[in-house]
Design a protein around this motif. Structure first.
Motif, PDB file in Angstrom:
ATOM      1  N   CYS A 112      46.352 -29.643  32.270  1.00 16.04           N
ATOM      2  CA  CYS A 112      44.975 -29.571  32.768  1.00 16.04           C
ATOM      3  C   CYS A 112      44.276 -28.326  32.226  1.00 16.04           C
ATOM      4  CB  CYS A 112      44.993 -29.565  34.297  1.00 16.04           C
ATOM      5  SG  CYS A 112      43.361 -29.557  35.074  1.00 16.04           S
ATOM      6  N   TYR A 113      44.985 -27.220  32.203  1.00 19.02           N
ATOM      7  CA  TYR A 113      44.429 -25.971  31.680  1.00 19.02           C
ATOM      8  C   TYR A 113      44.135 -26.089  30.188  1.00 19.02           C
ATOM      9  CZ  TYR A 113      44.070 -20.976  30.541  1.00 19.02           C
ATOM     10  OH  TYR A 113      43.639 -19.752  30.093  1.00 19.02           O
ATOM     11  N   GLU A 114      45.065 -26.640  29.433  1.00 17.74           N
ATOM     12  CA  GLU A 114      44.874 -26.797  27.994  1.00 17.74           C
ATOM     13  C   GLU A 114      43.656 -27.672  27.682  1.00 17.74           C
ATOM     14  OE1 GLU A 114      48.620 -28.275  26.659  1.00 17.74           O
ATOM     15  OE2 GLU A 114      49.545 -26.277  26.586  1.00 17.74           O
ATOM     16  N   ALA A 115      43.479 -28.720  28.466  1.00 18.91           N
ATOM     17  CA  ALA A 115      42.321 -29.605  28.255  1.00 18.91           C
ATOM     18  C   ALA A 115      41.013 -28.858  28.478  1.00 18.91           C
ATOM     19  CB  ALA A 115      42.411 -30.811  29.191  1.00 18.91           C
ATOM     20  N   GLN A 116      40.998 -27.946  29.448  1.00 20.16           N
ATOM     21  CA  GLN A 116      39.784 -27.183  29.729  1.00 20.16           C
ATOM     22  C   GLN A 116      39.562 -26.069  28.706  1.00 20.16           C
ATOM     23  OE1 GLN A 116      38.887 -26.845  34.245  1.00 20.16           O
ATOM     24  NE2 GLN A 116      41.084 -27.188  34.117  1.00 20.16           N
ATOM     25  N   LEU A 117      40.640 -25.520  28.170  1.00 21.47           N
ATOM     26  CA  LEU A 117      40.500 -24.560  27.080  1.00 21.47           C
ATOM     27  C   LEU A 117      39.879 -25.234  25.858  1.00 21.47           C
ATOM     28  CD1 LEU A 117      43.913 -22.663  27.341  1.00 21.47           C
ATOM     29  CD2 LEU A 117      41.652 -21.668  27.712  1.00 21.47           C
ATOM     30  N   ASP A 118      40.341 -26.434  25.582  1.00 18.67           N
ATOM     31  CA  ASP A 118      39.792 -27.196  24.462  1.00 18.67           C
ATOM     32  C   ASP A 118      38.310 -27.503  24.689  1.00 18.67           C
ATOM     33  OD1 ASP A 118      40.332 -28.635  21.929  1.00 18.67           O
ATOM     34  OD2 ASP A 118      39.831 -30.408  23.112  1.00 18.67           O
ATOM     35  N   LEU A 119      37.982 -27.833  25.931  1.00 21.64           N
ATOM     36  CA  LEU A 119      36.582 -28.101  26.281  1.00 21.64           C
ATOM     37  C   LEU A 119      35.730 -26.851  26.099  1.00 21.64           C
ATOM     38  CD1 LEU A 119      34.391 -29.937  27.475  1.00 21.64           C
ATOM     39  CD2 LEU A 119      35.227 -29.319  29.762  1.00 21.64           C
ATOM     40  N   ALA A 120      36.251 -25.720  26.528  1.00 22.82           N
ATOM     41  CA  ALA A 120      35.516 -24.457  26.397  1.00 22.82           C
ATOM     42  C   ALA A 120      35.250 -24.131  24.928  1.00 22.82           C
ATOM     43  CB  ALA A 120      36.279 -23.326  27.063  1.00 22.82           C
ATOM     44  N   CYS A 121      36.218 -24.443  24.068  1.00 25.97           N
ATOM     45  CA  CYS A 121      36.034 -24.216  22.635  1.00 25.97           C
ATOM     46  C   CYS A 121      34.925 -25.106  22.075  1.00 25.97           C
ATOM     47  CB  CYS A 121      37.339 -24.493  21.883  1.00 25.97           C
ATOM     48  SG  CYS A 121      38.654 -23.296  22.193  1.00 25.97           S
ATOM     49  N   SER A 122      34.875 -26.340  22.552  1.00 24.83           N
ATOM     50  CA  SER A 122      33.914 -27.296  21.996  1.00 24.83           C
ATOM     51  C   SER A 122      32.487 -27.020  22.443  1.00 24.83           C
ATOM     52  CB  SER A 122      34.314 -28.725  22.366  1.00 24.83           C
ATOM     53  OG  SER A 122      34.152 -28.969  23.751  1.00 24.83           O
ATOM     54  N   ILE A 123      32.307 -26.554  23.678  1.00 21.15           N
ATOM     55  CA  ILE A 123      30.943 -26.319  24.162  1.00 21.15           C
ATOM     56  C   ILE A 123      30.529 -24.848  24.091  1.00 21.15           C
ATOM     57  CG2 ILE A 123      31.062 -28.318  25.710  1.00 21.15           C
ATOM     58  CD1 ILE A 123      31.263 -26.295  28.023  1.00 21.15           C
ATOM     59  N   GLN A 124      31.492 -23.975  23.787  1.00 20.25           N
ATOM     60  CA  GLN A 124      31.226 -22.550  23.609  1.00 20.25           C
ATOM     61  C   GLN A 124      30.544 -21.908  24.812  1.00 20.25           C
ATOM     62  OE1 GLN A 124      32.067 -20.148  20.898  1.00 20.25           O
ATOM     63  NE2 GLN A 124      33.616 -21.758  21.060  1.00 20.25           N
ATOM     64  N   LYS A 125      31.116 -22.181  25.983  1.00 21.63           N
ATOM     65  CA  LYS A 125      30.711 -21.433  27.177  1.00 21.63           C
ATOM     66  C   LYS A 125      31.901 -20.604  27.646  1.00 21.63           C
ATOM     67  CE  LYS A 125      26.791 -24.010  28.991  1.00 21.63           C
ATOM     68  NZ  LYS A 125      26.146 -24.660  30.153  1.00 21.63           N
ATOM     69  N   PRO A 126      31.640 -19.481  28.321  1.00 17.80           N
ATOM     70  CA  PRO A 126      32.728 -18.598  28.748  1.00 17.80           C
ATOM     71  C   PRO A 126      33.691 -19.276  29.711  1.00 17.80           C
ATOM     72  CG  PRO A 126      30.597 -17.507  28.937  1.00 17.80           C
ATOM     73  CD  PRO A 126      30.318 -18.954  28.679  1.00 17.80           C
ATOM     74  N   LEU A 127      34.872 -18.670  29.828  1.00 17.99           N
ATOM     75  CA  LEU A 127      35.904 -19.166  30.741  1.00 17.99           C
ATOM     76  C   LEU A 127      35.962 -18.320  32.004  1.00 17.99           C
ATOM     77  CD1 LEU A 127      38.641 -19.848  28.106  1.00 17.99           C
ATOM     78  CD2 LEU A 127      38.037 -21.508  29.884  1.00 17.99           C
ATOM     79  N   PHE A 128      36.099 -19.002  33.129  1.00 19.49           N
ATOM     80  CA  PHE A 128      36.306 -18.354  34.427  1.00 19.49           C
ATOM     81  C   PHE A 128      37.740 -18.703  34.824  1.00 19.49           C
ATOM     82  CE2 PHE A 128      35.875 -18.040  39.090  1.00 19.49           C
ATOM     83  CZ  PHE A 128      35.224 -16.821  39.207  1.00 19.49           C
TER      84      PHE A 128
END
Length: 267
Positions: A112-128
């Motif tokens: 689940c975390y990896e999927a959200q890291l990938d999402l963050a890379c694609s949309i280029q918004k910061p991670l919380f």
């Protein structure tokens, strides 16, 4: 003085009867901008709807907390992306790993975390980010996505000084809550705060959790004395000022400047 609270769980059931009052009280206390934490697809949608009611004051995040990783399905990431493209949504998360409580199986947390890291890379918004008792898995997984990631803040940091140094070396920021005032459980955080540069620090309440222990009982909400609220954020700033031997005005100003730049909030 003005403050920004980077983490409020306003969708928590403890706030279900007085959300507006809680927000208004925070504004009166100088907390002029707040981020509402998304911890599941549903909670992220709810946080966004609340944020829309207070333009340029409330913002939200969208993510799946490790506790909720077991609820992730084939549509979850696509649904999160729909939320994240909204202007009010400024970060991906709360996401990460929690091996302290293990409310979701660890393998599901990681995927689940990896999927959200990938999402963050694609949309280029910061991670919380959320990490509890999982540093040795959390950092290697996160590093796989560097340098494609935008920026990251490890919220409610309660780890060791060595862990803090590793995060700082990766370019991460650290969020501190009322946990820093708990001398019984988190006395080690004094050395952490002394070490971390002020321009890499953000402050938060993580309300309704992490109630600061430096609040006089007379200043607590008489109806909810054990509930943390964003109006208590200044107590976190005061404690950081005490530890760093600087003025609370400086803590307020620099954390506000850092937070607005990090999340691209309006000034």
């Amino acid at each position: 003085m003005k403050y920004i609270d980077i983490g409020i769980n306003i969708t928590n059931k403890q706030f279900q009867n007085d959300q507006q009052e809680v927000i208004e009280n925070a504004l009166q206390a100088g907390v002029f901008q707040m981020l509402l934490t998304g911890t599941s697809v549903t909670k992220s949608e709810q946080a966004l709807l609340i944020a829309k009611k207070y333009p340029n004051v409330l913002f939200s995040t969208a993510g799946i907390h490790p506790h909720d990783a077991k609820s992730m399905n084939a549509e979850s990431i696509a649904n999160l992306k729909k939320i994240l493209i909204q202007d009010e949504v400024v970060a991906v998360g709360e996401c990460g790993l929690d091996f302290d409580r293990d409310f979701s199986p660890r393998n599901q947390q990681e995927s689940c975390y990896e999927a959200q890291l990938d999402l963050a890379c694609s949309i280029q918004k910061p991670l919380f980010l959320h990490e509890r008792a999982a540093f040795n898995r959390f950092l290697p997984i996160t590093q796989q996505f560097l340098p494609q990631l935008s920026k990251a803040v490890v919220h409610c940091f309660t780890g060791t000084l060595d862990e803090a140094k590793h995060y700082l070396n990766q370019g991460f920021y650290l969020g501190f809550t009322g946990a820093i005032t708990d001398q019984k459980r988190f006395s080690h955080l004094e050395k952490v705060i002394q070490y971390v540069p002020l321009d890499r620090i953000m402050i938060e309440t993580d309300a309704p959790f992490m109630l600061p222990k430096n609040i006089l009982k007379a200043n607590l909400n008489p109806k909810h004395q054990r509930r943390n609220e964003p109006t208590y954020l200044p107590y976190v700033a005061q404690y950081i000022a005490l530890i760093k031997n600087i003025s609370v005005e400086r803590v307020a100003l620099e954390t506000t400047t850092t937070t607005q730049a990090f999340f691209k909030l309006p000034k």
